[in-house]
Each structure stands twice: as C-alpha cells, then as structure tokens.
Design a protein around this motif. Structure first.
Motif, short mmCIF file in Angstrom:
data_model
loop_
_atom_site.label_atom_id
_atom_site.label_comp_id
_atom_site.label_asym_id
_atom_site.label_seq_id
_atom_site.Cartn_x
_atom_site.Cartn_y
_atom_site.Cartn_z
N ARG A 101 17.25 94.72 90.48
CA ARG A 101 18.33 95.34 89.72
C ARG A 101 18.45 94.68 88.36
N ILE A 102 18.67 95.56 87.37
CA ILE A 102 18.87 95.06 86.00
C ILE A 102 20.32 95.34 85.64
N ASN A 103 21.03 94.26 85.30
CA ASN A 103 22.42 94.47 84.91
C ASN A 103 22.48 94.93 83.45
N TRP A 104 23.67 95.30 82.98
CA TRP A 104 23.80 95.87 81.64
C TRP A 104 23.44 94.87 80.55
N GLY A 105 23.62 93.60 80.73
CA GLY A 105 23.26 92.59 79.72
C GLY A 105 21.77 92.50 79.53
N THR A 106 21.02 92.51 80.65
CA THR A 106 19.56 92.47 80.56
C THR A 106 19.03 93.74 79.91
N GLY A 107 19.60 94.89 80.25
CA GLY A 107 19.19 96.17 79.65
C GLY A 107 19.45 96.20 78.16
#
Length: 148
Positions: A2-8
């Motif tokens: 899972r990629i959280n919004w910060g990483t995206g």
C-alpha cells in the motif's frame, strides 16, 4: 503493498521534476533548437541606441525621407529627389529574424534615386530593413519591417 498519500505525492513530484529536466536537457543539447542573440555584438549595439534614435529623427525631419516599396523585381529603396545621389553613401542591411544565415548587407551605390534589392536574395517571410546612410556629413537612419 500500500502506498499512502505522502508517498504518492513524493512520487508524483519526482516524476514531474524528471519530466521537466528531460525537456530542459533536450532543448539545450539538440542543435535543431537555436537560441541565438539577435546580433553577435549585442552589448556594443545597445550602446549605439541613442545615436541611432537621433539619426532616425533626423531622417524623419527631412522634407522627403527614404521610402521602400515591394515589386516583382525585389525591394525598391527610393532616396529623396532633392539630394545629389553622388554624395549619398552608406549601407542597407536586411535582417531575417528567423535565420541569421540569410542576413545580408548591401553598400549604397546610386546612379539615380533608386536602389533595388533583387528578388533572388529574398525569401518569403519577415525582413527588417535598415538603411544607414550619410549625406554631406550628416547621418540618417531608416528602419522598416517588411513581409515579402
């Protein structure tokens, strides 16, 4: 995974920076994209601006200024009738904004009031015409943008 919004957000920012850097490098390395100055000695020409403006004003104060007309033979430059053509000296400069290889200069040598720039030297498109001429110790300047 899972990629959280910060990483995206970080991945999107890095992707955008890479995209911009690709075009910056491509434009500065590729020889088909030229970004030349208008003239080679730009700073020396800039110092002459006031003198050129004074010469242009002097030319406009004449009873009849230099005129240019387009014909099938080329560009016809007509000097004032009241002047003795044997005393007129100077040069005609044609500047092609799109490609400096086509720029050329013609010395003024008159037998009558007219000077013809032949059609075979001109390509279709925009030209900047500059006539820098002298008569009896006075300098004059005539500028005109021409679409040929």
């Amino acid at each position: 995974m899972r990629i959280n919004w910060g990483t995206g957000l970080v991945l999107a920012l890095v992707g955008f920076i890479c995209f911009i850097m690709y075009f910056v490098i491509k434009m500065s390395v590729d020889s088909t994209y030229q970004y030349d100055l208008v003239v080679e000695d730009y700073y020396q020409q800039e110092l002459k601006v006031q003198g050129n403006m004074e010469k242009e004003i002097k030319g406009n104060k004449l009873a009849q200024n230099v005129q240019s007309t387009q014909s099938e033979e080329g560009i016809l430059i007509t000097f004032p009738d009241s002047l003795d053509v044997s005393k007129i000296t100077g040069k005609v400069f044609l500047y092609r904004p799109s490609n400096k290889q086509f720029d050329f200069e013609v010395p003024i040598s008159l037998s009558n009031q007219n000077l013809l720039i032949p059609d075979n030297r001109l390509l279709g498109g925009r030209w900047n015409l500059t006539v820098d001429w002298q008569y009896n110790g006075n300098s004059y300047l005539f500028k005109k943008e021409i679409r040929y």
